[in-house]
Design a protein around this motif. Structure first.
Motif, mmCIF file in Angstrom:
data_model
loop_
_atom_site.group_PDB
_atom_site.id
_atom_site.type_symbol
_atom_site.label_atom_id
_atom_site.label_comp_id
_atom_site.label_asym_id
_atom_site.label_seq_id
_atom_site.Cartn_x
_atom_site.Cartn_y
_atom_site.Cartn_z
ATOM 1 N N ALA A 21 0.826 -1.201 0.000
ATOM 2 C CA ALA A 21 0.000 0.000 0.000
ATOM 3 C C ALA A 21 0.862 1.254 0.000
ATOM 4 C CB ALA A 21 -0.919 0.013 1.221
ATOM 5 N N VAL A 22 1.976 1.226 0.751
ATOM 6 C CA VAL A 22 2.884 2.365 0.793
ATOM 7 C C VAL A 22 3.499 2.603 -0.570
ATOM 8 C CG1 VAL A 22 5.097 3.164 1.683
ATOM 9 C CG2 VAL A 22 3.408 2.242 3.255
ATOM 10 N N CYS A 23 3.961 1.537 -1.202
ATOM 11 C CA CYS A 23 4.578 1.667 -2.527
ATOM 12 C C CYS A 23 3.599 2.259 -3.536
ATOM 13 C CB CYS A 23 5.071 0.311 -3.016
ATOM 14 S SG CYS A 23 6.507 -0.312 -2.115
ATOM 15 N N ASP A 24 2.345 1.835 -3.456
ATOM 16 C CA ASP A 24 1.335 2.360 -4.369
ATOM 17 C C ASP A 24 0.918 3.782 -4.008
ATOM 18 O OD1 ASP A 24 1.317 0.092 -5.840
ATOM 19 O OD2 ASP A 24 -0.471 -0.768 -4.918
ATOM 20 N N SER A 25 1.258 4.206 -2.785
ATOM 21 C CA SER A 25 0.773 5.495 -2.294
ATOM 22 C C SER A 25 1.742 6.642 -2.554
ATOM 23 C CB SER A 25 0.514 5.408 -0.784
ATOM 24 O OG SER A 25 -0.418 4.401 -0.496
ATOM 25 N N LYS A 26 2.788 6.404 -3.297
ATOM 26 C CA LYS A 26 3.768 7.461 -3.539
ATOM 27 C C LYS A 26 3.191 8.471 -4.529
ATOM 28 C CE LYS A 26 7.064 4.577 -4.596
ATOM 29 N NZ LYS A 26 8.392 4.060 -5.010
ATOM 30 N N THR A 27 2.512 9.436 -3.999
ATOM 31 C CA THR A 27 1.895 10.470 -4.816
ATOM 32 C C THR A 27 2.519 11.808 -4.461
ATOM 33 O OG1 THR A 27 0.164 10.807 -3.174
ATOM 34 C CG2 THR A 27 -0.267 9.175 -4.870
ATOM 35 N N TRP A 29 1.544 13.887 -2.229
ATOM 36 C CA TRP A 29 1.527 14.172 -0.792
ATOM 37 C C TRP A 29 2.530 13.283 -0.086
ATOM 38 C CZ3 TRP A 29 -0.739 9.684 1.282
ATOM 39 C CH2 TRP A 29 -1.561 8.966 0.399
ATOM 40 N N GLU A 30 3.100 13.797 0.991
ATOM 41 C CA GLU A 30 4.233 13.169 1.664
ATOM 42 C C GLU A 30 3.786 12.125 2.681
ATOM 43 O OE1 GLU A 30 8.205 14.557 4.194
ATOM 44 O OE2 GLU A 30 6.898 16.020 3.198
ATOM 45 N N LEU A 31 4.415 10.939 2.618
ATOM 46 C CA LEU A 31 4.112 9.884 3.575
ATOM 47 C C LEU A 31 4.803 10.170 4.907
ATOM 48 C CD1 LEU A 31 4.584 6.695 1.383
ATOM 49 C CD2 LEU A 31 2.463 7.413 2.469
ATOM 50 N N PRO A 32 4.211 9.753 6.022
ATOM 51 C CA PRO A 32 4.872 9.889 7.312
ATOM 52 C C PRO A 32 6.198 9.135 7.319
ATOM 53 C CG PRO A 32 2.555 9.373 7.608
ATOM 54 C CD PRO A 32 2.849 9.210 6.149
ATOM 55 N N GLU A 33 7.154 9.653 8.043
ATOM 56 C CA GLU A 33 8.497 9.068 8.066
ATOM 57 C C GLU A 33 8.494 7.623 8.554
ATOM 58 O OE1 GLU A 33 12.905 10.036 9.992
ATOM 59 O OE2 GLU A 33 11.260 11.488 10.145
ATOM 60 N N PHE A 73 -4.695 7.340 7.168
ATOM 61 C CA PHE A 73 -3.959 8.429 6.533
ATOM 62 C C PHE A 73 -4.310 8.587 5.060
ATOM 63 C CE2 PHE A 73 -0.144 9.904 4.229
ATOM 64 C CZ PHE A 73 -0.005 11.169 4.803
ATOM 65 N N ILE A 74 -4.426 7.452 4.352
ATOM 66 C CA ILE A 74 -4.643 7.547 2.910
ATOM 67 C C ILE A 74 -6.114 7.455 2.511
ATOM 68 C CG2 ILE A 74 -2.359 6.653 2.360
ATOM 69 C CD1 ILE A 74 -3.519 3.960 1.832
ATOM 70 N N LYS A 75 -6.979 7.084 3.463
ATOM 71 C CA LYS A 75 -8.404 7.007 3.146
ATOM 72 C C LYS A 75 -8.916 8.401 2.783
ATOM 73 C CE LYS A 75 -12.875 5.675 5.143
ATOM 74 N NZ LYS A 75 -13.381 5.148 3.889
#
Length: 205
Positions: A21-27, A29-33, A73-75
């Motif tokens: 899900a994280v890999c697919d979420s690279k948009t 907006w910044e992911l939490p560290e 976070f991503i919902k």
């Protein structure tokens, strides 16, 4: 004959689901560290192979909480909610976690998990089963071989794929009741796991 198709999966499904899900979420907006480690190739070894038995419960709790936090976070991001990995993450949390009053989640006890829960994102229809003292994850494949005594030759004439929780007895009854080949056979030989009185009754008829 029934053949169980096994799927090899890691002990900690949660990290794999979160990582995908994280890999697919690279948009944009910044992911939490705290999630960036999932993008490293070494994350699987650290979680699975370098985890001590005494750490399993605490790490499982940590991972499922991370999965829940990532979901929250991503919902709501339309560009992510359409990803299959997000659907798998949502399904995993629904089937394998329990929300608490303080807003966190707890993993469902292993003994209370059903055979239908999501086992592997690569095969979302796979099911879990204990049979003959062994663990099976995946599907079952049932064959029927038609053998001709005159020519001394056999040929696979029927194959049926079901979830691996489908019983041998039900495979046998389905064939005898519904398959056209059953009406043309003189003898049908199966092992004891296929026995069911109803099947014998239909065979006699």
């Amino acid at each position: 004959m029934e053949v169980h198709v096994k799927v090899s999966i890691p002990s900690y499904n949660y990290r794999g689901f979160v990582a995908r899900a994280v890999c697919d979420s690279k948009t944009d907006w910044e992911l939490p560290e705290s999630y960036l480690a999932y993008l490293e190739k070494s994350h699987q070894n650290k979680t699975i192979y370098q985890t001590k038995t005494t750490e399993e419960t605490s790490k499982l709790q940590f991972l499922i909480q991370q999965a829940h936090d990532l979901y929250a976070f991503i919902k709501g991001h339309a560009d992510v909610e359409n990803f299959r990995s997000f659907e798998h993450l949502a399904r995993l949390l629904k089937e394998q976690s329990i929300p608490t009053k303080d807003g966190s989640v707890m993993p469902v006890e292993g003994a209370k998990l059903t055979s239908q829960i999501l086992q592997n994102p690569s095969d979302p229809d796979a099911t879990f089963r204990h049979k003959a003292g062994e663990t099976h994850i995946g599907h079952s494949l049932n064959f029927v071989e038609v053998y001709d005594n005159e020519t001394d030759m056999g040929l696979m004439m029927h194959a049926d794929v079901k979830e691996n929780t489908y019983s041998d007895a039900q495979y046998g009854e389905d064939f005898v009741k519904n398959h056209p080949l059953a009406k043309e056979m003189d003898t049908l030989a199966v092992d004891g796991a296929y026995y069911r009185q109803e099947t014998v009754k239909h065979a006699d008829e």
